[in-house]
Scaffold this active site. Structure first.
Site, PDB file in Angstrom:
ATOM      1  N   PHE A 165      29.578 -12.611   2.302  1.00 45.01           N
ATOM      2  CA  PHE A 165      28.856 -13.736   1.565  1.00 45.01           C
ATOM      3  C   PHE A 165      27.865 -14.089   2.713  1.00 45.01           C
ATOM      4  O   PHE A 165      26.630 -14.742   2.335  1.00 45.01           O
ATOM      5  CB  PHE A 165      29.746 -14.935   1.247  1.00 45.01           C
ATOM      6  CG  PHE A 165      30.353 -14.496  -0.111  1.00 45.01           C
ATOM      7  CD1 PHE A 165      29.727 -14.170  -1.335  1.00 45.01           C
ATOM      8  CD2 PHE A 165      31.843 -14.911  -0.141  1.00 45.01           C
ATOM      9  CE1 PHE A 165      30.373 -14.140  -2.440  1.00 45.01           C
ATOM     10  CE2 PHE A 165      32.578 -14.858  -1.266  1.00 45.01           C
ATOM     11  CZ  PHE A 165      31.911 -14.391  -2.377  1.00 45.01           C
ATOM     12  N   THR A 180      29.544  -5.047  -3.468  1.00 46.07           N
ATOM     13  CA  THR A 180      29.302  -6.495  -3.018  1.00 46.07           C
ATOM     14  C   THR A 180      30.611  -7.545  -3.176  1.00 46.07           C
ATOM     15  O   THR A 180      31.590  -6.903  -3.631  1.00 46.07           O
ATOM     16  CB  THR A 180      28.316  -7.321  -4.027  1.00 46.07           C
ATOM     17  OG1 THR A 180      28.791  -7.155  -5.087  1.00 46.07           O
ATOM     18  CG2 THR A 180      26.969  -6.432  -3.682  1.00 46.07           C
ATOM     19  N   ASP A 181      30.420  -8.662  -2.326  1.00 44.70           N
ATOM     20  CA  ASP A 181      31.624  -9.648  -2.728  1.00 44.70           C
ATOM     21  C   ASP A 181      31.239 -10.438  -3.732  1.00 44.70           C
ATOM     22  O   ASP A 181      30.027 -11.231  -3.347  1.00 44.70           O
ATOM     23  CB  ASP A 181      31.727 -10.228  -1.385  1.00 44.70           C
ATOM     24  CG  ASP A 181      33.010 -11.201  -1.673  1.00 44.70           C
ATOM     25  OD1 ASP A 181      33.628 -11.148  -2.771  1.00 44.70           O
ATOM     26  OD2 ASP A 181      33.739 -12.014  -0.825  1.00 44.70           O
ATOM     27  N   TYR A 182      31.636 -10.142  -4.843  1.00 44.63           N
ATOM     28  CA  TYR A 182      31.299 -11.095  -6.189  1.00 44.63           C
ATOM     29  C   TYR A 182      29.751 -11.033  -6.140  1.00 44.63           C
ATOM     30  O   TYR A 182      29.071 -10.010  -6.295  1.00 44.63           O
ATOM     31  CB  TYR A 182      31.883 -12.175  -5.756  1.00 44.63           C
ATOM     32  CG  TYR A 182      32.579 -12.927  -7.064  1.00 44.63           C
ATOM     33  CD1 TYR A 182      33.902 -12.476  -7.519  1.00 44.63           C
ATOM     34  CD2 TYR A 182      31.778 -13.581  -8.131  1.00 44.63           C
ATOM     35  CE1 TYR A 182      34.355 -12.763  -8.698  1.00 44.63           C
ATOM     36  CE2 TYR A 182      32.306 -14.047  -9.322  1.00 44.63           C
ATOM     37  CZ  TYR A 182      33.653 -13.608  -9.771  1.00 44.63           C
ATOM     38  OH  TYR A 182      34.042 -14.032 -11.014  1.00 44.63           O
TER      39      TYR A 182
END
Ligand code: NOJ
Length: 739
Positions: free
Chosen positions: A255, A286-288
């Site tokens: 993030f 991706t992260d979230y």
């Protein structure tokens, strides 16, 4: 018209059969199959393969898309997470392989962080075992269970180095050290992916969070990361690299930004370092919603531009943000993203779907019988108990008050003494608190005649009304065992703490119990190093037990009563107070190193420099003595290996295991160097009185660093080699690397 329709239908059928003939032919090489399939995909279908949505089973952030089943059917969503158990997965996979044009199976991801149904110690706790075999086994069991419940991909291992216990996610990593962190990262990748990708009892690993997520300013989750590239490469990047080189199939972005560029749009990280330097061939997710979040970072004006930045930087799959799904087609049409780059991203995803064997059998992870027989099997519980007791760190043991004697009268006290739900920790997969053995149950399993229990207080809050009963049972006992710590949700994602002391009135409870005069044994259950100087001073014994998972109570009882001799060592420094944070053992040499007799040196005026418990520290019920370390040559040439031997003796009266640690210091170099750096460790079991010569080999790599010009290599000169049982009590020998 009818005839035409018929002809069209037949042609279509033939076309689909041909697709299947090529794509579903397992004998063809993966690359060939991926390319064949790619050539038949529309841009929308390609974007679907780059899209990952959560189902409504659970999420760790805003759920942007609903109606994921329609998205699967239309090909808009090629991958799911947070959906598990055979029945649920089978139904969703059926939609993908029966109701979509190209019948491409879905990936099913989930955060299997420390176990799926059989819950193991939190990763930081497991790291305290320094036992790579046990750690690998734990990941193996987790993977075997999760893959039996329909999953084929896990978002683990988390390998972020962190030196800041305020950051809640320290519980998910392996602590502060790049060497220990790298070895553990490799072990976890091996455990998760098993013998090879495609085995039915294994999953794809996902190394996260790339990169530097563990260094947010002030320990506040999601905050900015900024440091020199030298620091970044020396201390933070090694475990990611180790995991990638160990074959991790996928990587998750982080993030945070690094040096002004969000990791999810960071070409330098995702392409130059990850792919070009390290040769990573899998896909990046991706992260979230970290693509969307680049708008908040202020580096793009809108989601569409954020998607372009991400794809062009090297992000293949968009988790949950729906940016690729909404905008990528337009970006390609406008020439902002190259079709070839989209194709390459899709190829990376397809390759792994082929390697997993999903095209041959999309339901290979959906076997009801296997699910029933695998989850929480006695063998898995035994593995959990084994690594759980290895993860316990004995921090103090005044007058050998431990191990306890089974005939002693014990007062078991504390808000966590009879608890199960906190003991399975944060990120507990499909774990069920009811399956967990509480400490009270673990002790009760030993059928002690003299066991009294009182909670005393809760983890949080100011209520002290339970103190009186706790003190009463303490007075009637020979010894007090008090279980205190944090709730599971006080650590993990979005759970940073500015105050890292024991929450609520727990410390007061312990201190009151100490005053009552009976020896007090403190059992810590927590997800981060805590600042507990008063307890450290006054308790008779302290066991750091983290959150140990399903077998917690049994494992702690094994240690309390001496059925297992504790061997854990801290993977992260414990500070005296939060003001010392960040605190870590491998700090750089300063121009004014600490001197207690001189004001003008690096120190605090109101706090010691030294930690409460240093990295690598942990006691045993026996004692170990070290001989002087010996080297095979005092002067060695660059490129030559150096052998170090040290004799280790179990000088106590019980069998036990010691983690022998080797540190190196480069005395003069073109850039400042740490005062010591871990370069090797071995866990050695010795019978009482037994001795062993422990051998280490150091290679040129171990003496190498990022030199002043940022090239990596060794510089001739003097080095101190230090060996011992923690990062402070070390014996040293000086060597010289000749030109
Ligand atoms: C956000 C977390 O940062 C990450 O570690 C996790 O894998 C995803 N959510 C998915 O749950």
């Amino acid at each position: 018209m009818k005839k035409l329709n018929c002809l069209f239908f037949l042609l279509n059928l033939l076309y689909l059969n041909t697709i299947q003939a090529q794509i579903y032919r397992p004998s063809a090489a993966t690359e060939r199959r991926a390319n064949d399939l790619l050539a038949k995909m529309t841009l929308d279908e390609k974007i679907g393969q780059l899209t990952l949505y959560t189902t409504d089973w659970g999420s760790t952030g805003p759920t942007i898309r609903e109606g994921y089943k329609n998205d699967i059917r239309s090909g808009a969503c090629g991958n799911l997470f947070n959906s598990h158990t055979v029945g649920f997965v089978r139904e969703l996979q059926r939609v993908a392989v029966e109701e979509t044009r190209l019948k491409i199976p879905l990936l099913f991801g989930f955060d299997v962080i420390h176990g799926y149904k059989t819950i193991f110690p939190i990763p930081l706790g497991e790291a305290a075992s320094w036992d790579l075999e046990a750690i690998e086994k734990s990941a193996r069991v987790a993977s075997a269970e999760a893959s039996a419940a329909g999953l084929n991909w896990t978002f683990a291992p988390m390998v972020d180095i962190s030196r800041d216990p305020r950051w809640g996610r320290v519980m998910e990593g392996a602590g502060e050290d790049p060497c220990l962190g790298s070895r553990i990262a490799e072990a976890r990748v091996r455990g998760i992916q098993g013998k090879k990708i495609g085995d039915t009892d294994a999953m794809l690993a996902c190394v996260k969070h790339f990169a530097g997520y563990g260094a947010p300013i002030a320990g506040r989750d999601y905050n900015t990361v900024d440091m020199s590239e030298r620091y970044f490469r020396e201390f933070y990047l090694p475990p990611y690299e180790a995991a990638v080189r160990a074959g991790a199939a996928t990587v998750m972005t982080s993030f945070n930004d690094y040096d002004g560029v969000p990791a999810t749009g960071n070409n330098y990280l995702l392409t130059d370092i990850l792919r070009k330097e390290w040769g990573f061939r899998g896909f990046v997710v991706t992260d979230y919603t970290s693509i969307n979040e680049m708008v908040n970072h202020g580096v793009t004006a809108d989601d569409k531009a954020a998607g372009e930045l991400a794809l062009n930087a090297g992000v293949d799959m968009d988790m949950q943000g729906a940016v690729y799904q909404r905008f990528l087609k337009k970006s390609v049409q406008e020439g902002k993203v190259k079709m070839a780059d989209v194709d390459e991203a899709v190829r990376r995803v397809l390759r792994l779907k082929f390697e997993l064997g999903l095209f041959e059998d999309p339901y290979k992870f959906c076997d009801e019988t296997r699910q029933t027989t695998t989850l929480l099997s006695p063998e898995h519980r035994a593995a959990a108990r084994d690594v759980s007791r290895k993860s316990i760190v004995l921090l103090k043991n005044e007058n050998n008050v431990l191990p306890l004697n089974k005939s002693q009268k014990i007062a078991l006290i504390g808000p966590l003494a009879d608890n199960k739900s906190e003991l399975i920790g944060n990120w507990n997969g499909a774990g069920n608190a009811n399956d967990c053995v509480s400490l009270q149950e673990g002790i009760a399993n030993l059928r002690l005649a003299n066991l009294a229990f009182a909670r005393g207080c809760e983890v949080e809050g100011t209520d002290k009304s339970g103190f009186a009963e706790a003190l009463r049972i303490a007075q009637n006992a020979d010894v007090v065992v008090v279980a205190v710590g944090e709730k599971a949700m006080m650590s993990g994602e979005a759970a940073s703490r500015a105050d890292i002391t024991l929450p609520g009135v727990q410390e007061e409870l312990v201190l009151e119990l100490v005053k009552a005069g009976k020896p007090v044994i403190v059992i810590l259950m927590n997800g981060r190093p805590l600042a507990i100087p008063k307890i450290a001073e006054s308790a008779a014994a302290i066991l750091e037990t983290w959150w140990l998972g399903t077998e917690a109570g049994n494992a702690i009882a094994d240690v309390l009563f001496g059925d297992y001799n504790p061997s854990g060592k801290l993977p992260m420094t414990f500070p005296r107070s939060v003001g010392q944070v960040p605190i870590f053992y491998n700090e750089k040499s300063t121009g004014r190193p600490f001197d207690p007799n001189s004001k003008w040196t690096s120190k605090y005026i109101d706090e010691e420099n030294s930690p409460l418990y240093p990295f690598g520290f942990g006691l045993s019920y026996t004692t170990f003595s070290y001989g002087e370390p010996k080297v095979d040559k005092a002067v060695f040439k660059k490129g030559e290996n150096l052998q170090i031997t040290v004799s280790l003796k179990n000088s106590g009266s019980r069998a036990g295991e010691e983690v022998v640690q080797l540190y190196v210091r480069d005395l003069v170099a073109s850039a400042t160097r740490p005062v010591k750096e871990l370069k090797g460790f071995q866990k050695i079991m010795l019978k009482a009185g037994e001795s062993r010569e422990v051998k280490f080999t150091l290679t040129e790599q171990d003496f190498s660093f990022y030199r002043r010009d940022m090239t990596f290599g060794a510089e001739p000169g003097e080095f101190d080699i230090m060996v011992g049982g923690n990062s402070v009590d070390l014996k040293k020998v000086r060597v010289r690397m000749a030109d």
